[in-house]
Design an enzyme around this catalytic site. Structure first.
Site, PDB file in Angstrom:
ATOM      1  N   ARG A 119       0.924  -1.221  -0.172  1.00 46.10           N
ATOM      2  CA  ARG A 119      -0.008  -0.119   0.019  1.00 46.10           C
ATOM      3  C   ARG A 119       0.737   1.371  -0.034  1.00 46.10           C
ATOM      4  O   ARG A 119       0.914   2.363  -0.704  1.00 46.10           O
ATOM      5  CB  ARG A 119      -0.920   0.090   1.278  1.00 46.10           C
ATOM      6  N   GLU A 151      -6.551 -17.047   5.404  1.00 40.38           N
ATOM      7  CA  GLU A 151      -7.557 -16.809   4.216  1.00 40.38           C
ATOM      8  C   GLU A 151      -7.601 -15.262   3.963  1.00 40.38           C
ATOM      9  O   GLU A 151      -7.877 -14.403   4.884  1.00 40.38           O
ATOM     10  CB  GLU A 151      -8.925 -17.220   4.619  1.00 40.38           C
TER      11      GLU A 151
HETATM   12  P1  0O2 Z   1     -16.873 -16.075   8.491  1.00 39.17           P
HETATM   13  O1  0O2 Z   1     -17.659 -15.736   9.860  1.00 39.17           O
HETATM   14  O2  0O2 Z   1     -16.718 -14.800   7.625  1.00 39.17           O
HETATM   15  O3  0O2 Z   1     -15.534 -16.620   8.603  1.00 39.17           O
HETATM   16  P2  0O2 Z   1     -14.974 -22.533   4.003  1.00 39.17           P
HETATM   17  O4  0O2 Z   1     -14.384 -21.124   3.996  1.00 39.17           O
HETATM   18  O5  0O2 Z   1     -14.314 -23.659   3.306  1.00 39.17           O
HETATM   19  O6  0O2 Z   1     -15.927 -23.078   5.040  1.00 39.17           O
HETATM   20  P3  0O2 Z   1     -16.226 -22.218   1.296  1.00 39.17           P
HETATM   21  O7  0O2 Z   1     -17.534 -21.766   0.994  1.00 39.17           O
HETATM   22  O8  0O2 Z   1     -15.655 -22.997   0.475  1.00 39.17           O
HETATM   23  O9  0O2 Z   1     -16.152 -22.536   2.764  1.00 39.17           O
HETATM   24  O10 0O2 Z   1     -15.274 -20.812   1.315  1.00 39.17           O
HETATM   25  P4  0O2 Z   1     -15.438 -19.664   0.670  1.00 39.17           P
HETATM   26  O11 0O2 Z   1     -16.550 -19.726  -0.509  1.00 39.17           O
HETATM   27  O12 0O2 Z   1     -14.191 -19.351   0.086  1.00 39.17           O
HETATM   28  O13 0O2 Z   1     -16.294 -18.756   1.789  1.00 39.17           O
HETATM   29  C1  0O2 Z   1     -15.515 -18.378   2.623  1.00 39.17           C
HETATM   30  C2  0O2 Z   1     -15.905 -17.111   3.446  1.00 39.17           C
HETATM   31  O14 0O2 Z   1     -16.333 -16.053   2.559  1.00 39.17           O
HETATM   32  C3  0O2 Z   1     -17.083 -17.121   4.416  1.00 39.17           C
HETATM   33  O15 0O2 Z   1     -16.656 -17.395   5.847  1.00 39.17           O
HETATM   34  C4  0O2 Z   1     -17.675 -15.737   4.187  1.00 39.17           C
HETATM   35  O16 0O2 Z   1     -16.506 -14.818   5.156  1.00 39.17           O
HETATM   36  C5  0O2 Z   1     -17.209 -15.230   2.890  1.00 39.17           C
HETATM   37  N1  0O2 Z   1     -18.602 -15.639   1.975  1.00 39.17           N
HETATM   38  C6  0O2 Z   1     -18.604 -16.547   1.222  1.00 39.17           C
HETATM   39  N2  0O2 Z   1     -19.816 -16.604   0.592  1.00 39.17           N
HETATM   40  C7  0O2 Z   1     -20.584 -15.538   1.170  1.00 39.17           C
HETATM   41  C8  0O2 Z   1     -21.937 -15.048   1.078  1.00 39.17           C
HETATM   42  O17 0O2 Z   1     -22.891 -15.457   0.000  1.00 39.17           O
HETATM   43  N3  0O2 Z   1     -22.108 -13.661   1.438  1.00 39.17           N
HETATM   44  C9  0O2 Z   1     -21.229 -13.281   2.433  1.00 39.17           C
HETATM   45  N4  0O2 Z   1     -21.799 -12.059   3.070  1.00 39.17           N
HETATM   46  N5  0O2 Z   1     -19.943 -13.877   2.703  1.00 39.17           N
HETATM   47  C10 0O2 Z   1     -19.830 -15.005   1.984  1.00 39.17           C
HETATM   48  P5  0O2 Z   1     -17.582 -18.131   6.760  1.00 39.17           P
HETATM   49  O18 0O2 Z   1     -16.846 -19.032   7.248  1.00 39.17           O
HETATM   50  O19 0O2 Z   1     -18.984 -18.366   6.119  1.00 39.17           O
HETATM   51  O20 0O2 Z   1     -17.623 -16.981   7.718  1.00 39.17           O
END
Ligand code: 0O2
Length: 227
Positions: A51, A165
């Site tokens: 940045r 992540e």
């Molecule tokens: P938190 O509380 O934010 O950490 P995984 O991460 O492996 O469980 P997935 O679906 O393979 O699951 O991972 P992905 O698609 O990379 O998404 C992971 C994170 O992205 C989520 O973490 C959310 O922070 C965000 N995210 C993904 N999809 C959505 C969505 O549709 N809406 C919103 N607002 N955020 C999203 P967590 O663990 O769900 O929650």
């Protein structure tokens, strides 16, 4: 015999063992989580360098804000349970890759890709997965770039490669995602169809806003040369 020794002699040995085990478990878990905090610190330093260098070379900042979070023990254990992972630190480390999370909110879409590229190409970073929800949004309209990276953490007696992540998105995408997140929890994960539809429409509007703002910026300042 000291008062403390007397007390130890009077305590049930099985209970003493349970207390020691509990303490060891807590200490082990705290140490485990500390590595993720160190990994976040490493990534934050990298982002700050990128940045500051960018701001020095250009007349704007590619990053609006950055935040980070460590997954709470409750949500970590819930995820491990839902994925049928063994409840030990090794299984959790290998099976839950978002214990450390960094979110970068950028001014423009091209900045998001640039940052992803700059981080991914650093020699000490290993990219484990990349999910481009900007080019390929989720059905609900969610847009963001997701990288799972491994970053080395240099400890006194070892080097740990720790998963982080990294989510990178624009202000408009972030605004949409935080509202959708609140709605998702308000309806306990079952958003009514009409609201779902409105959210999809809002995601399209947010995308249009991103394109318009970047086009305007380029019109006024000229396209940013990042080489
Ligand atoms: P938190 O509380 O934010 O950490 P995984 O991460 O492996 O469980 P997935 O679906 O393979 O699951 O991972 P992905 O698609 O990379 O998404 C992971 C994170 O992205 C989520 O973490 C959310 O922070 C965000 N995210 C993904 N999809 C959505 C969505 O549709 N809406 C919103 N607002 N955020 C999203 P967590 O663990 O769900 O929650």
């Amino acid at each position: 015999m000291s008062e403390l020794d007397e007390w130890f002699d009077s305590v049930d040995p099985a209970m003493l063992q349970r207390l020691t085990d509990g303490k060891q478990l807590r200490d082990g878990f705290a140490r485990f989580m500390l590595n993720y905090q160190f990994a976040i610190d490493e990534i934050m330093t990298k982002i700050n360098i990128l940045r500051t260098e960018f701001e020095h070379l250009h007349d704007y900042s590619p990053i609006e804000h950055v935040n980070s979070r460590l997954k709470s023990p409750e949500s970590l254990l819930l995820k491990a349970k839902n994925r049928d992972l063994g409840l030990n630190l090794e299984s959790i480390r290998d099976g839950v890759l978002d214990i450390a999370g960094v979110r970068i909110v950028c001014s423009f879409v091209s900045d998001a890709y640039w940052l992803a590229e700059m981080l991914s190409s650093q020699r000490d970073i290993t990219v484990v997965t990349t999910k481009d929800y900007i080019a390929h949004p989720k059905p609900n309209g969610y847009k963001s770039l997701h990288l799972i990276v491994k970053v080395p953490v240099f400890l006194s007696e070892s080097v740990q490669n720790v998963h982080v992540e990294v989510q990178i998105r624009t202000v408009a995408m972030d605004f949409w995602a935080s509202l959708e997140h609140k709605i998702y929890y308000k309806y306990e994960h079952a958003i009514p169809k009409d609201i779902l539809l409105e959210l999809q429409e809002a995601a399209v509007v947010a995308s249009q806003l991103d394109s318009k703002m970047e086009r305007l910026h380029n019109e006024v300042h000229g396209p940013t040369s990042r080489r």
